[in-house]
Scaffold this active site. Structure first.
Site, PDB file in Angstrom:
ATOM      1  CB  CYS A 121      32.423  -9.182  16.575  1.00 52.03           C
ATOM      2  SG  CYS A 121      31.434  -8.343  17.900  1.00 52.03           S
TER       3      CYS A 121
ATOM      4  CB  CYS B  72      32.655  -5.601  17.769  1.00 49.22           C
ATOM      5  SG  CYS B  72      32.176  -7.045  18.758  1.00 49.22           S
ATOM      6  CG  ASP B  73      34.581  -5.129  14.203  1.00 47.16           C
ATOM      7  OD1 ASP B  73      34.935  -4.159  15.222  1.00 47.16           O
ATOM      8  OD2 ASP B  73      35.004  -6.044  14.286  1.00 47.16           O
TER       9      ASP B  73
END
Ligand code: NAP
Length: 308
Positions: A136, A139-140
């Protein structure tokens, strides 16, 4: 404990949320079940450019608005992971068993669970997930600001997320196992024009190097020549090698194909009356927000017809 509804929707991605809007506007007592956060795949990408009316959309924001909309006409939103869907043969009622042990029943169920990311098939990939390997970018990605990251895959997800990562990373190397990309040409052209994106065609990741339990480089293999290339400064690896449907809860009902996708007719109904599916989880060619929303509307309209 058993609670009865008219309609149980499993999954609150765009398909499930649209079905909830249509059903609740028709006064159908609806619950929408979600195991994670509402929004589905829309939470895993930053931008959306093919949602009509919004030229450059912020995907999580659209997901948030859809979630608000999905409960605005009375549909109930409930957190819960579904373990199994079963059918009472005599009454035709569907039982939805949650992993918490709770059971919900309804004459109609829409499976809108979408897909999950396929893992990178390398021995240390699982161990290094969250330690340099990610599925992701939204997200990261921020963990790899000004670093060299690698994106593995040649589909829309890989190319779109590489473009997103290029805004904050020092360099993004896209590694694809073939010369031709599966991704849309417009996205590929855009990626090719970005200075800090390099594309390595016909390469596969052979080994993820590690140091102190973290990614510390990747060994690539050219599939045509078997030449090995080591990129020692790669600290983040974003994996987009495809997806698999989330259908374990209905597999025993015999409504899925050999790859696990749910088979439905033009009304989004499976061969079991009152059991529907919508969105990325069904067997179809184009998996996008627009097509998921279409499926959700059709399924809910059919439920309306079933219940009247
Ligand atoms: P995908 O389209 O199935 O692409 C997966 C990619 O991973 C393919 O290029 C595949 O290579 C490669 N791959 C598979 N196994 C591999 C392995 N073991 N090692 C290396 N590479 C491997 O998956 P996706 O990109 O996640 O997209 C999923 C669905 O969502 C698709 O229908 C896609 O169109 C849709 N989507 C749409 C948008 C959009 O509309 N903008 C955005 C994201 C996703 P090959 O090409 O050689 O098979």
């Amino acid at each position: 404990m058993e609670t009865t509804y008219d309609l149980i929707i499993v999954g609150s991605g765009p398909a499930g949320m649209t079905a909830a809007i249509y059903a609740s506007r028709a006064n159908i007592k609806t619950v929408i079940l979600e195991a994670g956060a509402p929004g589905g795949k829309m939470l895993k990408t930053m931008e959306i450019e093919n949602w009509p009316g919004v030229t450059h959309g912020i995907s999580p924001q659209i997901a948030y608005e859809m979630h608000k909309h999905s409960t605005a006409f009375g549909a109930e939103f409930k957190m819960g992971e579904v373990a199994k869907v079963s059918i009472d043969v005599e009454s035709g009622m569907k039982k939805v068993l949650l992993t918490s042990g709770e059971t919900l029943t309804a004459p109609a169920v829409i499976i809108a669970t979408g897909t999950k990311e396929r893992p990178l098939p390398l021995p240390n990939a699982e161990k290094l997930t969250g330690r340099g390997i990610s599925y992701c970018a939204i997200c990261d990605g921020a963990f790899f600001r000004n670093k060299h990251v690698m994106v593995i895959g040649g589909g829309n997800s890989a190319v779109d997320e590489a473009i997103h990562l290029a805004k904050t990373s020092a360099k993004v190397t896209i590694v694809h196992r073939r010369d031709e990309f599966r991704a849309d040409q417009i996205s590929l052209n855009r990626a090719e024009a970005i200075e800090n994106i390099e594309i390595m065609r016909s390469f596969v990741a052979e080994e993820i190097l590690e140091e102190n339990n973290k990614v510390a480089g990747v060994v690539l293999r050219n599939v045509k020549t078997d030449e090995l290339v080591t990129l020692e400064d790669v600290e983040g690896v974003f994996v987009y090698v495809g997806v698999d449907p989330i259908t374990e809860m209905v597999v025993e009902l015999g409504v899925t194909n050999e790859w696990g996708y749910v088979l439905v007719d033009e009304n989004m109904e499976t061969k079991i009356p009152g059991l529907y599916a919508a969105g990325d989880v069904i067997e179809k060619k184009i998996r996008q927000v627009v097509t998921a929303v279409n499926d959700g509307a059709i399924a809910a309209e059919r439920v309306k017809h079933q219940l009247t």
